[in-house]
Scaffold this motif. Sequence first.
Motif, PDB file in Angstrom:
ATOM      1  N   PRO A  96       0.819  -1.222   0.000  1.00 17.77           N
ATOM      2  CA  PRO A  96       0.000   0.000   0.000  1.00 17.77           C
ATOM      3  C   PRO A  96       0.853   1.273   0.000  1.00 17.77           C
ATOM      4  CG  PRO A  96      -0.863  -1.577   1.585  1.00 17.77           C
ATOM      5  CD  PRO A  96       0.469  -2.102   1.129  1.00 17.77           C
ATOM      6  N   GLY A  97       1.936   1.285   0.753  1.00 17.89           N
ATOM      7  CA  GLY A  97       2.798   2.457   0.802  1.00 17.89           C
ATOM      8  C   GLY A  97       3.519   2.703  -0.512  1.00 17.89           C
ATOM      9  N   LEU A  98       3.989   1.625  -1.145  1.00 15.60           N
ATOM     10  CA  LEU A  98       4.640   1.766  -2.448  1.00 15.60           C
ATOM     11  C   LEU A  98       3.656   2.278  -3.494  1.00 15.60           C
ATOM     12  CD1 LEU A  98       6.852  -1.449  -2.521  1.00 15.60           C
ATOM     13  CD2 LEU A  98       7.659   0.916  -2.521  1.00 15.60           C
ATOM     14  N   GLY A  99       2.443   1.761  -3.462  1.00 14.64           N
ATOM     15  CA  GLY A  99       1.414   2.224  -4.394  1.00 14.64           C
ATOM     16  C   GLY A  99       1.096   3.695  -4.197  1.00 14.64           C
ATOM     17  N   HIS A 100       0.974   4.093  -2.949  1.00 12.21           N
ATOM     18  CA  HIS A 100       0.707   5.504  -2.646  1.00 12.21           C
ATOM     19  C   HIS A 100       1.861   6.385  -3.120  1.00 12.21           C
ATOM     20  CE1 HIS A 100      -0.711   9.039  -0.535  1.00 12.21           C
ATOM     21  NE2 HIS A 100       0.505   9.164  -0.011  1.00 12.21           N
ATOM     22  N   SER A 101       3.081   5.955  -2.853  1.00 10.51           N
ATOM     23  CA  SER A 101       4.264   6.714  -3.270  1.00 10.51           C
ATOM     24  C   SER A 101       4.294   6.859  -4.788  1.00 10.51           C
ATOM     25  CB  SER A 101       5.520   6.004  -2.762  1.00 10.51           C
ATOM     26  OG  SER A 101       6.671   6.705  -3.137  1.00 10.51           O
ATOM     27  N   PHE A 102       4.000   5.777  -5.515  1.00  8.08           N
ATOM     28  CA  PHE A 102       3.973   5.819  -6.976  1.00  8.08           C
ATOM     29  C   PHE A 102       2.898   6.781  -7.486  1.00  8.08           C
ATOM     30  CE2 PHE A 102       1.574   4.152 -10.631  1.00  8.08           C
ATOM     31  CZ  PHE A 102       2.500   4.391 -11.637  1.00  8.08           C
ATOM     32  N   ARG A 103       1.672   6.644  -6.993  1.00  8.46           N
ATOM     33  CA  ARG A 103       0.579   7.500  -7.479  1.00  8.46           C
ATOM     34  C   ARG A 103       0.845   8.964  -7.169  1.00  8.46           C
ATOM     35  NH1 ARG A 103      -1.836   2.933  -5.744  1.00  8.46           N
ATOM     36  NH2 ARG A 103      -2.338   3.794  -3.705  1.00  8.46           N
ATOM     37  N   THR A 104       1.386   9.240  -5.992  1.00  2.54           N
ATOM     38  CA  THR A 104       1.729  10.618  -5.627  1.00  2.54           C
ATOM     39  C   THR A 104       2.819  11.149  -6.553  1.00  2.54           C
ATOM     40  OG1 THR A 104       1.104  10.209  -3.332  1.00  2.54           O
ATOM     41  CG2 THR A 104       2.567  12.077  -3.737  1.00  2.54           C
ATOM     42  N   ALA A 105       3.800  10.309  -6.873  1.00  2.86           N
ATOM     43  CA  ALA A 105       4.884  10.719  -7.771  1.00  2.86           C
ATOM     44  C   ALA A 105       4.355  11.019  -9.167  1.00  2.86           C
ATOM     45  CB  ALA A 105       5.963   9.648  -7.822  1.00  2.86           C
ATOM     46  N   VAL A 106       3.471  10.179  -9.684  1.00  4.69           N
ATOM     47  CA  VAL A 106       2.933  10.409 -11.028  1.00  4.69           C
ATOM     48  C   VAL A 106       2.110  11.699 -11.051  1.00  4.69           C
ATOM     49  CG1 VAL A 106       1.365   9.530 -12.826  1.00  4.69           C
ATOM     50  CG2 VAL A 106       3.029   7.996 -11.735  1.00  4.69           C
ATOM     51  N   ARG A 107       1.339  11.956 -10.007  1.00  4.79           N
ATOM     52  CA  ARG A 107       0.580  13.225  -9.952  1.00  4.79           C
ATOM     53  C   ARG A 107       1.520  14.424  -9.925  1.00  4.79           C
ATOM     54  NH1 ARG A 107      -2.805  10.274  -6.414  1.00  4.79           N
ATOM     55  NH2 ARG A 107      -1.784  11.193  -4.611  1.00  4.79           N
ATOM     56  N   ALA A 108       2.585  14.335  -9.119  1.00  2.00           N
ATOM     57  CA  ALA A 108       3.557  15.434  -9.034  1.00  2.00           C
ATOM     58  C   ALA A 108       4.280  15.620 -10.365  1.00  2.00           C
ATOM     59  CB  ALA A 108       4.559  15.180  -7.912  1.00  2.00           C
ATOM     60  N   LEU A 109       4.645  14.521 -11.009  1.00  2.00           N
ATOM     61  CA  LEU A 109       5.288  14.609 -12.319  1.00  2.00           C
ATOM     62  C   LEU A 109       4.342  15.244 -13.327  1.00  2.00           C
ATOM     63  CD1 LEU A 109       7.526  14.039 -14.343  1.00  2.00           C
ATOM     64  CD2 LEU A 109       6.608  11.714 -14.587  1.00  2.00           C
ATOM     65  N   ASP A 110       3.093  14.841 -13.303  1.00  2.00           N
ATOM     66  CA  ASP A 110       2.120  15.393 -14.240  1.00  2.00           C
ATOM     67  C   ASP A 110       1.940  16.900 -14.031  1.00  2.00           C
ATOM     68  OD1 ASP A 110       0.433  14.898 -16.450  1.00  2.00           O
ATOM     69  OD2 ASP A 110      -1.321  14.971 -15.136  1.00  2.00           O
ATOM     70  N   ARG A 111       1.866  17.333 -12.777  1.00  2.00           N
ATOM     71  CA  ARG A 111       1.776  18.779 -12.496  1.00  2.00           C
ATOM     72  C   ARG A 111       2.999  19.505 -13.041  1.00  2.00           C
ATOM     73  NH1 ARG A 111      -0.163  16.885  -7.587  1.00  2.00           N
ATOM     74  NH2 ARG A 111       1.857  17.208  -6.594  1.00  2.00           N
ATOM     75  N   ARG A 112       4.162  18.928 -12.840  1.00  2.00           N
ATOM     76  CA  ARG A 112       5.418  19.525 -13.321  1.00  2.00           C
ATOM     77  C   ARG A 112       5.424  19.632 -14.847  1.00  2.00           C
ATOM     78  NH1 ARG A 112      10.751  19.918 -11.296  1.00  2.00           N
ATOM     79  NH2 ARG A 112      12.360  19.383 -12.797  1.00  2.00           N
ATOM     80  N   LEU A 113       4.996  18.566 -15.517  1.00  2.42           N
ATOM     81  CA  LEU A 113       4.980  18.576 -16.975  1.00  2.42           C
ATOM     82  C   LEU A 113       3.913  19.514 -17.517  1.00  2.42           C
ATOM     83  CD1 LEU A 113       5.540  14.754 -17.622  1.00  2.42           C
ATOM     84  CD2 LEU A 113       7.221  16.628 -17.774  1.00  2.42           C
TER      85      LEU A 113
END
Length: 162
Positions: free
Chosen positions: A137-154
């Motif tokens: 669950p923690g790895l999944g949360h970390s991944f989804r949060t990272a993809v959202r942050a990357l998407d905001r950055r892009l």
Amino acid sequence: MARRLRPVGLDFIDDAPVRLVFAAEASAPPEAVYQALAEEVAGWPAWFAAVTLARPTRGGAGREIRLRGGVRFEETIMAAEPEQRYAYRVDTTNAPGVRALLEEWRLTPNRCGTHVRWTFAADGPTAFRLGLAAARPGLGHSFRTAVRALDRRLTARRGADQ
């Protein structure tokens, strides 16, 4: 102390004793997501909170990664297929228990941007496997949060370029 892991090939993505697969959507197109993953390695800490240092090594054939908590990885790039796939194998690490580790990012265009799938393929003793199952669950949360942050950055970058 860093120790060498068992070298594995790309088939380990399908054959690993432990496979954790996560998916998220990004509004950015696959070429922008791929560029951030594979060509702008040093930028990972800006969008993936668990990563404190990322730098290419061996002329781009490898990476050095440091995570919060002090975990370190020396990696070999196993696949770099623009707009489709980016995969790397961990060669040495100071993380306890792990015997083999390969990660793959698959990018699939969709009508809204990019479907991003991350596969974390690993092997280790029973205690390590149970620990990964508990960490899912923690790895999944970390991944989804990272993809959202990357998407905001892009998205911000696309806006600034226009």
